[in-house]
Design a protein around this motif. Structure first.
Motif, PDB file in Angstrom:
ATOM      1  N   ILE A 179       0.822  -1.205   0.000  1.00  0.00           N
ATOM      2  CA  ILE A 179       0.000   0.000   0.000  1.00  0.00           C
ATOM      3  C   ILE A 179       0.857   1.257   0.000  1.00  0.00           C
ATOM      4  O   ILE A 179       0.706   2.142  -0.834  1.00  0.00           O
ATOM      5  CB  ILE A 179      -0.930   0.010   1.230  1.00  0.00           C
ATOM      6  CG1 ILE A 179      -1.767  -1.267   1.286  1.00  0.00           C
ATOM      7  CG2 ILE A 179      -1.824   1.251   1.211  1.00  0.00           C
ATOM      8  CD1 ILE A 179      -2.626  -1.496   0.083  1.00  0.00           C
ATOM      9  N   ILE A 188      -1.985   1.786  -4.135  1.00  0.00           N
ATOM     10  CA  ILE A 188      -3.359   1.785  -4.633  1.00  0.00           C
ATOM     11  C   ILE A 188      -3.486   2.659  -5.873  1.00  0.00           C
ATOM     12  O   ILE A 188      -4.159   2.307  -6.847  1.00  0.00           O
ATOM     13  CB  ILE A 188      -4.331   2.259  -3.533  1.00  0.00           C
ATOM     14  CG1 ILE A 188      -4.339   1.254  -2.381  1.00  0.00           C
ATOM     15  CG2 ILE A 188      -5.739   2.443  -4.088  1.00  0.00           C
ATOM     16  CD1 ILE A 188      -5.223   1.641  -1.219  1.00  0.00           C
ATOM     17  N   TYR A 204      -3.546  -7.071  -2.334  1.00  0.00           N
ATOM     18  CA  TYR A 204      -2.821  -6.061  -1.568  1.00  0.00           C
ATOM     19  C   TYR A 204      -2.189  -6.695  -0.338  1.00  0.00           C
ATOM     20  O   TYR A 204      -2.780  -7.577   0.301  1.00  0.00           O
ATOM     21  CB  TYR A 204      -3.760  -4.934  -1.137  1.00  0.00           C
ATOM     22  CG  TYR A 204      -4.133  -4.001  -2.266  1.00  0.00           C
ATOM     23  CD1 TYR A 204      -3.283  -2.958  -2.640  1.00  0.00           C
ATOM     24  CD2 TYR A 204      -5.317  -4.164  -2.968  1.00  0.00           C
ATOM     25  CE1 TYR A 204      -3.619  -2.110  -3.678  1.00  0.00           C
ATOM     26  CE2 TYR A 204      -5.663  -3.313  -4.008  1.00  0.00           C
ATOM     27  CZ  TYR A 204      -4.808  -2.291  -4.351  1.00  0.00           C
ATOM     28  OH  TYR A 204      -5.141  -1.452  -5.384  1.00  0.00           O
ATOM     29  N   LEU A 212      -8.123  -0.950   5.009  1.00  0.00           N
ATOM     30  CA  LEU A 212      -8.547  -1.091   3.612  1.00  0.00           C
ATOM     31  C   LEU A 212      -9.930  -1.713   3.485  1.00  0.00           C
ATOM     32  O   LEU A 212     -10.393  -1.943   2.380  1.00  0.00           O
ATOM     33  CB  LEU A 212      -7.550  -1.983   2.861  1.00  0.00           C
ATOM     34  CG  LEU A 212      -6.200  -1.385   2.529  1.00  0.00           C
ATOM     35  CD1 LEU A 212      -5.310  -2.450   1.939  1.00  0.00           C
ATOM     36  CD2 LEU A 212      -6.345  -0.225   1.581  1.00  0.00           C
ATOM     37  N   GLU A 219     -12.656  -0.487  -2.763  1.00  0.00           N
ATOM     38  CA  GLU A 219     -11.610  -1.118  -1.966  1.00  0.00           C
ATOM     39  C   GLU A 219     -11.231  -2.464  -2.568  1.00  0.00           C
ATOM     40  O   GLU A 219     -11.960  -3.019  -3.388  1.00  0.00           O
ATOM     41  CB  GLU A 219     -12.089  -1.299  -0.525  1.00  0.00           C
ATOM     42  CG  GLU A 219     -12.317   0.018   0.200  1.00  0.00           C
ATOM     43  CD  GLU A 219     -12.912  -0.187   1.580  1.00  0.00           C
ATOM     44  OE1 GLU A 219     -12.705   0.689   2.428  1.00  0.00           O
ATOM     45  OE2 GLU A 219     -13.603  -1.204   1.808  1.00  0.00           O
TER      46      GLU A 219
END
Length: 249
Positions: A179, A188, A204, A212, A219
């Motif tokens: 991230i 992102i 992720y 998140l 998301e």
């Protein structure tokens, strides 16, 4: 619903969302599954000794198992029960005995299904993986894990700009993204640029998954928590790739 259960469920929501999104393969279906499961909790007696989080996992699993529409995106290979067991024991880090209670199976049967599923993973999807990670040592560790899972490494990007460029050059079958890329940008944002050009599943990686999984905006569907082991990555990869129908490479 008692106040203590309500408070516990509020704290459990991010992890329920992670489980449901991984099961269904996308955010909207996963979040809808969680919302429907929460409503069902008022009419279901809790299993003895279950925390609010385990009650939520159980409600999600029950609803998922009885609604065929939630399985429309699944590829061939693992059964619905096997997917649930794998996700509960790896992604959500629940022991086999508790996972068996959650989905309503005898312990011995659940253990057998889980062993079968783990063997099936090694015959499952192999693809090329783009790693987006700003810390070189961590990136090397992730690269090793990716190869242990039987995948190819398309490249390693340490910055947002490098990630976008490498993705355009290699067209990976999966993106594994951190991230926070420090001074190099945002993972992102990098993924948003990449997926604007072509469709690719994304996992992720973060030490703080609850940040998140608020359900308030667009998301990720697949989130794993640092640190993770090869089996967790293998399960997340299988579910991410098969849910999008990505061809093996």
């Amino acid at each position: 619903m008692s106040e203590s259960l309500r408070d516990g469920l509020i704290r459990a929501l991010p992890y329920g969302r992670r489980y449901a999104r991984a099961l269904t393969g996308n955010q909207p279906e996963g979040d809808l599954l969680v919302a429907q499961s929460l409503r069902g909790l008022t009419s279901q007696p809790p299993a003895e000794g279950f925390t609010p989080l385990l009650q939520l996992y159980q409600a999600i699993s029950r609803l998922y198992a009885t609604d065929e529409t939630h399985r429309s995106t699944q590829g061939p290979g693992l059964s619905s029960t096997q997917r649930q067991l794998l996700l509960l024991t790896t992604l959500e880090e629940i022991n086999v005995e508790t996972a068996a209670r959650i989905i309503g199976l005898p312990h011995d049967q659940a253990a057998h299904e889980l062993e079968t599923a783990q063997k099936q993973l090694h015959k499952g999807v192999q693809t090329s993986v783009l790693i987006i990670e700003d810390e070189p040592i961590i990136a090397m560790d992730i690269e090793l894990l990716v190869m242990q899972c039987g995948h190819k490494v398309a490249g390693i990007a340490h910055t947002q700009a490098d990630a976008v460029q490498l993705a355009a050059q290699t067209r990976p079958g999966l993106i594994l993204a951190d991230i926070n890329l420090g001074p190099g940008g945002d993972g992102i944002a990098a993924v948003a640029e990449i997926t604007a050009s072509f469709k690719v599943p994304v996992i992720y990686v973060t030490a703080y998954p609850e940040r998140l999984l608020t359900g308030e905006k667009l998301e990720p569907c697949f989130v794993i928590t640092k640190p993770f082991d090869p089996l967790t990555l293998a399960v997340a990869t299988y579910q991410a790739v098969s849910s999008m129908g990505v061809a093996q490479t």
